[in-house]
Design a protein around this motif. Structure first.
Motif, short mmCIF file in Angstrom:
data_model
loop_
_atom_site.label_atom_id
_atom_site.label_comp_id
_atom_site.label_asym_id
_atom_site.label_seq_id
_atom_site.Cartn_x
_atom_site.Cartn_y
_atom_site.Cartn_z
N SER A 1011 106.70 49.85 35.34
CA SER A 1011 105.81 50.34 36.40
C SER A 1011 106.49 50.07 37.73
O SER A 1011 106.73 48.92 38.08
CB SER A 1011 104.45 49.64 36.33
N CYS A 1012 106.80 51.14 38.47
CA CYS A 1012 107.56 51.00 39.72
C CYS A 1012 106.61 51.17 40.91
O CYS A 1012 105.83 52.12 40.97
CB CYS A 1012 108.68 52.04 39.77
N VAL A 1013 106.70 50.24 41.82
CA VAL A 1013 105.90 50.32 43.06
C VAL A 1013 106.46 51.45 43.92
O VAL A 1013 107.67 51.56 44.12
CB VAL A 1013 105.95 48.99 43.81
N ASN A 1014 105.58 52.33 44.39
CA ASN A 1014 106.01 53.45 45.22
C ASN A 1014 106.51 52.91 46.56
O ASN A 1014 105.76 52.27 47.30
CB ASN A 1014 104.82 54.39 45.45
N SER A 1101 106.80 45.77 32.51
CA SER A 1101 107.01 44.95 33.71
C SER A 1101 106.88 45.80 34.97
O SER A 1101 107.06 47.01 34.96
CB SER A 1101 108.39 44.30 33.65
N VAL A 1102 106.61 45.11 36.08
CA VAL A 1102 106.49 45.77 37.38
C VAL A 1102 107.78 45.54 38.17
O VAL A 1102 108.25 44.40 38.26
CB VAL A 1102 105.28 45.20 38.17
N VAL A 1103 108.38 46.62 38.67
CA VAL A 1103 109.60 46.52 39.46
C VAL A 1103 109.40 47.29 40.76
O VAL A 1103 108.46 48.08 40.90
CB VAL A 1103 110.82 47.09 38.69
N ALA A 1104 110.31 47.04 41.70
CA ALA A 1104 110.24 47.74 42.98
C ALA A 1104 111.65 47.90 43.53
O ALA A 1104 112.53 47.07 43.26
CB ALA A 1104 109.37 46.97 43.98
N LEU A 1105 111.89 49.01 44.26
CA LEU A 1105 113.16 49.23 44.94
C LEU A 1105 112.99 48.77 46.39
O LEU A 1105 112.08 49.22 47.11
CB LEU A 1105 113.55 50.70 44.89
N VAL A 1106 113.85 47.82 46.78
CA VAL A 1106 113.78 47.29 48.14
C VAL A 1106 115.14 47.50 48.79
O VAL A 1106 116.14 47.75 48.13
CB VAL A 1106 113.39 45.80 48.14
N SER A 1107 115.17 47.40 50.10
CA SER A 1107 116.43 47.58 50.82
C SER A 1107 117.44 46.53 50.40
O SER A 1107 117.08 45.42 49.99
CB SER A 1107 116.19 47.48 52.33
#
Length: 1336
Positions: A1011-1014, A1101-1107
């Protein structure tokens, strides 16, 4: 309805009414009920003729030879007599005579009869036959039942059967069991055998047929034999046989305490036998009478039946009879008496008469003197009486009348009770009321008469007590009862019986002492009230005003948390009311029929804390899923309503599971290094994600600080050195992953350590080399054979698995891929970008797009005037082409520049192109080259100009028609490739059309949904993304970017290299995942890129793309050792997607210049000499993986077909091809006519080389010329295979294919003929002469 009969109930629907109106089908075999039709009969449910005809179903009958219940019309030849039974009497019944025989009989004729059966022409295959030489395996009994069956030759089916018995008389070893058998068995008395053949007995009088004639012992009175006394034993019997000549006589066998004693016996006649004079004995004085098995035999081992089970009773008078009273109360038949001189119990003959008096029960002086009191209980009681006093002693009379009126306790009459009296041993009497002046005294009794020799006095005193009460605790409790109340006072242990009542309700007595009485309250039927407490001890009622209050039962309002683990013992907080009333609260859980309880501790009236009970699950088969108990509640005294809580959703999760450190169980660490315990289920997956377990990790005896994540515990090791056991505890479980060895800082200097290590290593190497040389020859052949066998077995199983997987993928992937591709917008490039990429590939900023100096611009305008002169332009091109230094690249650049200048004057450009092509055709034919080679290669300016001409004129066709299937094919290839592993270093993939880019190994992987955080809106729903656990972090980032920016052109998306992947764990921790970090594994100079499996990221799992962030690892490594490898790796990733990557490339795996470490992901490249000699044995024959090419080809077939049909076929469009194509094809036909070339294959080849080879192949291989997309190396390789297939489809030559042909040609061999049929139509199209051309 009066004559109707109900014979069956059919359940048609689960619930609800059925319409009344029903109708038969035309053939009357079904009933229409509502919208369904139901058969009017279900005859097949009956398995026997009697069940079938007894059901009462008028549609059913018994088809005899088919042995089935059915309708008459379905039974073959049912109209013939006796083939179809419709009445019970017509059922076939089989009887056999005889219905049993002995197993030792031979050639017995067995006759069977079966009335109501007609044996027609087909006959039966079992008739009147002799049962000959039957071999039957008998069970331990005396008979074995078998089935005799009748089978029809016509149908081959058994239609009648009956039981037949084989019996075995010889298993009987006694006369009675033989003749009482239900079978024809006879007993041979003198041979002592049971037989079915009476003629085998030796003489007539030895045959026994009935039980009355069997030799047997008759019922005898009790046979008593005193030990050590010589005495004969006479037994009554009947039919005792007289031993014959050569046979031995009779014996008695007694089995005494496991020891067999044989005694000679004398047969007086056929009805009497006597065991001769013998004495018997047995061990021990703990048994006064011992029953002994008695067996009478003759001729050694011929038993005489003993149906009455007669036994001999051996006895000892003195055993367990130490007093006169116990002696005289013995069984009179024993004839025991008390020998006063010896003070023991004996027989008369063993008591010397001259100096002793022998007492026996039957004598007139049979009274024991000197009674004795040994104990009284209780020794205290209330003055009011009623206490039952138990007096124990010796010689306390032999009858109740002896002591009925002669018992006094402390001077008060005590009335003996019959029910408590044990002759000679015990008296129970009930006390009368004592006078105030009486306080204590002895117990006195007289036996029969009050003479000194018959009187006894106790050594203990009996006291009269006054009982008082002072208080009770607790003073209140739940109305349901169950409260344990303690009443305090004095002398409360006096007397024999206590009765406590709370109002009208009894309080159940539990125990008491001098100061306390403890009882358990019962439920109050009067409701909430304060009641008076009453205590009675025997006849005394204790007067004291004590009160107890019944109050409302406790309730449970809330439990937190509502979860635990299977082993329980996790803390639970409970809120409710009146909880302080409960003395010993417990919590319970029942699962699988087993109940577990645990204790609670009350904090106050509204709160208590509990330890969760364990759940009854098998530890060896622990479920991986959460479980809910069948019952969950509280044991609060006697409150029944809380035993099962219905309003809770209490859930149990699997126990945490830890891994051992390593196979040796010892983990070596440096001081200060953390201890990592890996495992799973470390954080229960509770909704809300705030679940925490209290872990305790002990290193030796010292605890350490613990940090918990989903898959590991991080323990900051205490300040210890040496070897210590590690123990992890949580809930009700504990686990030791092994020992930890914390090595102390070495006192030796570094050179000394190195010297010792080198010397030791050399010594070990020398010893090992000697041992290997010694054993190598003897073991070499065995090892080779075993290795080859294991390799073959492993290879065979893996080949089978691979083929099965390839077949399954082909069947499932087609549907999945078609359904996954949605109608997203197609990111077409604008006309300017499209033409620049085709005309000048790989050059992003071409000079034709820039503003030049004024002087240069002026010169170019003057040159343009020359270009617009046809004579000059043709001369210019011919002059350039005549120069030897004019390279292929130069020809292409000149053609592109000329077409760029002339695209606004396309009629003029077309005229020049036609002139140049006509010259090229003339030149080709004059040089006598094969005509088919025309336009094959780009060797002239004209050929490149032709390509650019099509580029300008087919842009509209691409955008409106051919672009959609081309983009769909690209998306399908990309999506199918990404469904399986792709090696990010070599570009090889599990799913591929190209043999060169196929992973030829078995890669274990699992699909995860993250699950990716927008990134644009963190509050919007998380986006699910399908990922493989073997993907590198960069691959994961690219897949997430594809999912988030699905409809955004590639050039407008963020780059994966500019983003970091952040894993947000359920515990709230966040971790940056990278391709390389401090956890990256390095083995034998190979460094493996990190994957999701390396980080143990679970599904969901929850992931996110960050700078992009600069971590400590990046900062150090980018400036020191790994700068070279990191930069090379970035270059590898970057170049594979560049717009000018025209063909598949395999990146070189170059070692680090400083560290010598080579990067790898899924497959190590063994082309650099790293492959060890034995490695091949563990690999599978790589060609077996070529089946995956077929699976991938089948999945993508629809998209390839759609593209080719769009390009080749006109049928689905209903219109002609683009005019530019018609125009050029018509020009080529004119040139062919001009040069008298009528061979259709030559004309076909010119058109194929003109359009497909010049234009379409370029577009198929390089879709990035048309769309704003990113193309990686594996997609490029697959598109090259499709482009090659496209070229083969346009060829007129037939390719002979064999097993050595390239895989890309074999792959589409069956499809190319149909593609060639599509090609025929456009190549014969015609065009009007007045065609006007323009880019639009």
């Amino acid at each position: 309805t009066k004559n109707t009969l109900e014979y069956e109930i059919v359940q048609v629907v689960d619930s609800g009414p059925i319409l009344r109106d029903m109708a038969f089908s035309v053939d009357h075999e079904h009933l229409y009920i509502m919208s369904e039709k139901v058969p009017v009969e279900s005859c097949s449910q009956y398995e026997t003729c009697s069940e079938c005809l007894g059901s009462g179903d008028p549609h059913c009958g018994w088809c005899v030879l088919h042995n089935t219940c059915t309708r008459k019309e379905r039974c073959e030849r049912s109209s013939e007599p006796r083939r179809f039974a419709s009445e019970m009497k017509q059922c076939v019944r089989l009887t056999v005579h005889p219905n049993n025989i002995s197993v030792s009989q031979y050639n017995v004729l067995v006759r069977n009869t079966y009335p109501s059966l007609c044996c027609g022409p087909a006959g039966l295959n079992w008739a009147n036959k002799a049962v000959t030489h039957c071999c039957v395996c008998l069970s331990p009994g005396d008979h074995h039942i078998v089935q005799l069956q009748l089978k029809s030759k016509e149908t081959g089916m058994t239609f009648a059967s009956t039981s037949f018995v084989f019996y075995n008389c010889s298993v009987h070893n006694s006369c009675l069991s033989c003749v009482e058998s239900p079978y024809r068995c006879h007993w041979c008395k003198y041979r002592h055998v049971c037989t079915h053949d009476p003629s085998s007995c030796s003489f007539q009088e030895g045959r026994v047929k009935v039980p009355e004639d069997c030799p047997q012992l008759l019922q005898a009175e009790k046979i008593l034999v005193p030990v050590e006394v010589i005495k004969p034993i006479t037994l009554k019997a009947k039919n005792l046989p007289q031993p014959q000549s050569g046979q031995r006589g009779y014996e008695c066998i007694l089995n005494i305490q496991g020891s067999e004693q044989r005694v000679p016996a004398l047969r007086f006649n056929s009805s009497s036998v006597q065991c001769q004079n013998t004495s018997y004995s047995y061990e021990g004085m703990e048994i006064n009478s011992l029953p002994v098995e008695l067996t009478v035999v003759w001729n050694g081992n011929f038993n005489i039946d003993n149906p009455a089970q007669n036994k001999v009773h051996l006895y000892k008078c003195g055993a367990m009879r130490d007093s006169c009273g116990l002696c005289l109360k013995a069984d009179p038949d024993f004839e025991c008496g008390w020998c006063q001189g010896q003070n023991q119990c004996t027989l008369r003959q063993h008591c010397p008469a001259q100096d002793s008096q022998w007492l026996e029960l039957s004598s007139t002086k049979g009274k024991c003197t000197n009674p004795k009191i040994t104990d009284i209980n209780p020794v205290t009681g209330p003055r009011e009486g009623g206490t039952r006093v138990t007096i124990r002693g010796e010689n306390l009379g032999l009858e109740f009348r002896d002591i009925a009126s002669h018992v006094k306790v402390a001077g008060v009459e005590c009335k003996p009770l019959v029910e408590g009296y044990i002759p000679a041993e015990q008296i129970v009497c009930e006390m009368g009321e004592a006078k105030p002046s009486q306080h204590a005294g002895f117990v006195e009794i007289c036996v029969a008469e009050c003479k000194p020799e018959f009187m006894a006095r106790s050594s203990q005193l009996y006291y009269f007590m006054t009982l008082t009460l002072s208080d009770l605790k607790p003073k209140r409790g739940p109305v349901s009862g169950g409260t344990q109340v303690t009443i305090t006072g004095n002398n409360l242990n006096a007397g024999s019986n206590v009765i406590v009542t709370f109002g009208r309700q009894p309080c159940l007595f539990y125990r008491r002492s001098t100061k306390h009485i403890v009882c358990n309250t019962t439920a109050s039927y009067e409701g909430f009230e304060k009641v008076k407490v009453s205590v009675r001890v025997d006849k005394a009622k204790i007067h004291q005003e004590l009160h107890y209050e019944y109050v409302e039962d406790p309730t449970i309002l809330r439990i937190e948390p509502e979860w635990s683990i299977f082993s329980g013992n996790t803390p639970i907080a409970v809120w409710g009311t009146h909880l302080d009333l409960i003395q010993n609260p417990q919590i319970r859980a029942k699962h699988g029929g087993k109940e577990h309880v645990n204790n609670c501790e009350v904090q106050n009236s509204t709160e208590m804390t509990c330890q969760a009970p364990a759940l009854a699950v098998d530890p060896n088969h622990q479920s991986e899923l959460a479980e809910r108990p069948e019952e969950f509640g509280f044991i609060l005294d006697n409150v029944q309503s809380l035993l099962i809580l219905n309003k809770t959703n209490f859930t149990y999760y699997p126990n945490p599971i830890f891994e051992v450190f390593n196979p040796s169980g010892i983990l070596e660490l440096k001081p200060g290094s953390p201890i990592i315990l890996k495992g799973k289920n470390l954080i229960p997956p509770v909704a809300g994600g705030n679940a925490k377990l209290n872990y305790t990790v002990l290193v030796g005896e010292k605890p350490c600080a613990v940090t918990v994540s989903d898959v590991q515990l991080l323990c900051e090791s205490p300040n210890l050195i040496g070897r210590h056991k590690v123990m992890a505890r949580v809930g009700g479980m504990e686990f030791s992953p092994g020992m930890v060895y914390i090595s102390p800082d070495s006192p030796l200097s570094l050179p000394a350590i190195v010297s010792i290590a080198v010397a030791g290593g050399l010594l070990i190497i020398f010893i090992v080399a000697v041992l290997i040389a010694y054993k190598r020859k003897s073991r070499e052949s065995d090892l080779t054979l075993k290795r080859l066998q294991m390799q073959m077995d492993n290879l065979e199983s893996r080949v089978a698995l691979e083929c099965k997987e390839a077949f399954a993928e082909l069947q499932t992937d087609i549907h999945e891929l078609t359904s996954d591709l949605d109608g997203a917008g197609i990111p077409f490039l604008d006309y300017r970008t499209y033409t620049m990429r085709v005309l000048f590939p790989g050059i992003e900023d071409h000079p034709v797009l820039r503003d030049l100096e004024e002087r240069v611009e002026k010169g170019l305008k003057l040159f343009a005037q020359l270009i617009n002169n046809k004579v000059f332009l043709l001369s210019f091109i011919r002059t350039l082409e005549s120069q030897r230094s004019f390279s292929m690249r130069d020809r292409g650049n000149v053609a592109s520049l000329i077409m760029t200048v002339l695209q606004s004057k396309l009629e003029y450009a077309t005229d020049v192109l036609k002139q140049l092509l006509a010259d090229l055709i003339d030149k080709n034919l004059e040089s006598k080259n094969h005509p088919k080679l025309l336009l094959r290669r780009t060797e002239s300016v004209a050929e490149k100009m032709l390509t650019n001409w099509f580029t300008f004129l087919l842009y509209k066709f691409l955008k409106e028609c051919a672009g959609e299937p081309l983009f769909s094919l690209f998306c399908a290839i990309k999506q199918q490739m990404e469904k399986g592993p792709i090696d990010s270093i070599t570009g090889e993939a599990r799913y591929s059309l190209s043999e060169d880019k196929l992973i030829r190994q078995q890669i274990d992987y699992k699909t995860l949904v993250l699950s990716c955080v927008n990134p644009d809106n963190v509050n919007s729903p998380e986006i699910p993304v399908k990922i493989l656990n073997c993907d590198t972090i960069t691959q994961v980032k690219e897949k997430i970017l594809d999912a988030i920016f699905k409809n955004v052109p590639c050039s407008h998306r963020p780059k994966a290299a500019d983003m970091d992947l952040e894993w947000r764990q359920a515990s709230g921790a966040r971790m940056i995942l990278q391709d390389e970090d401090i956890t990256t594994k390095i083995e034998n100079d190979w460094k493996r890129l990190n994957t999701l499996a390396h980080y143990q990221v679970p599904d969901g799992s929850v992931v996110a793309l960050v700078s992009k962030q600069v971590t400590a690892y990046n900062a150090v490594n980018n400036s020191t050792v790994s700068r070279t490898s990191a930069s090379k790796y970035e270059n590898m990733i970057r170049y594979t997607g560049s717009p000018d990557s025209l063909r598949s490339r395999t990146p070189m795996i170059t070692p680090d210049l400083e560290s010598g470490v080579k990067m790898w992901h899924l497959v190590k490249n063994h082309e650099h000499g790293d492959q060890k000699e034995g490695d091949r044995g563990s690999k599978m024959v790589s060609e077996i993986y070529l089946t995956r090419l077929l699976a991938t080809k089948g999945t993508l077939q629809k998209f390839v077909d759609d593209l080719f049909e769009t390009i080749f076929s006109t049928a689905h469009r209903g219109s002609a091809l683009p005019l530019a194509i018609k125009y050029m094809f018509d020009f080529l036909d004119e040139q062919a006519d001009k040069h008298n070339i009528h061979d259709p294959h030559v004309r076909h080849t010119w058109k194929s080389n003109c359009l497909p080879l010049r234009f379409w192949v370029n577009m198929i291989k390089n879709p990035q010329f048309v769309f704003d997309i990113h193309k990686n190396s594996i997609t490029d390789a697959c598109l090259s295979v499709v482009a090659q297939t496209f070229m083969d489809s346009c060829s007129t030559s037939e390719h002979r294919l064999g097993k050595d042909s390239p895989s890309n040609k074999l792959l589409y061999a069956k499809d190319i003929p149909s593609y060639k049929n599509w090609v025929e139509s456009p190549h014969t199209a015609q065009i009007p002469k007045d065609l006007q051309l323009s880019p639009n």
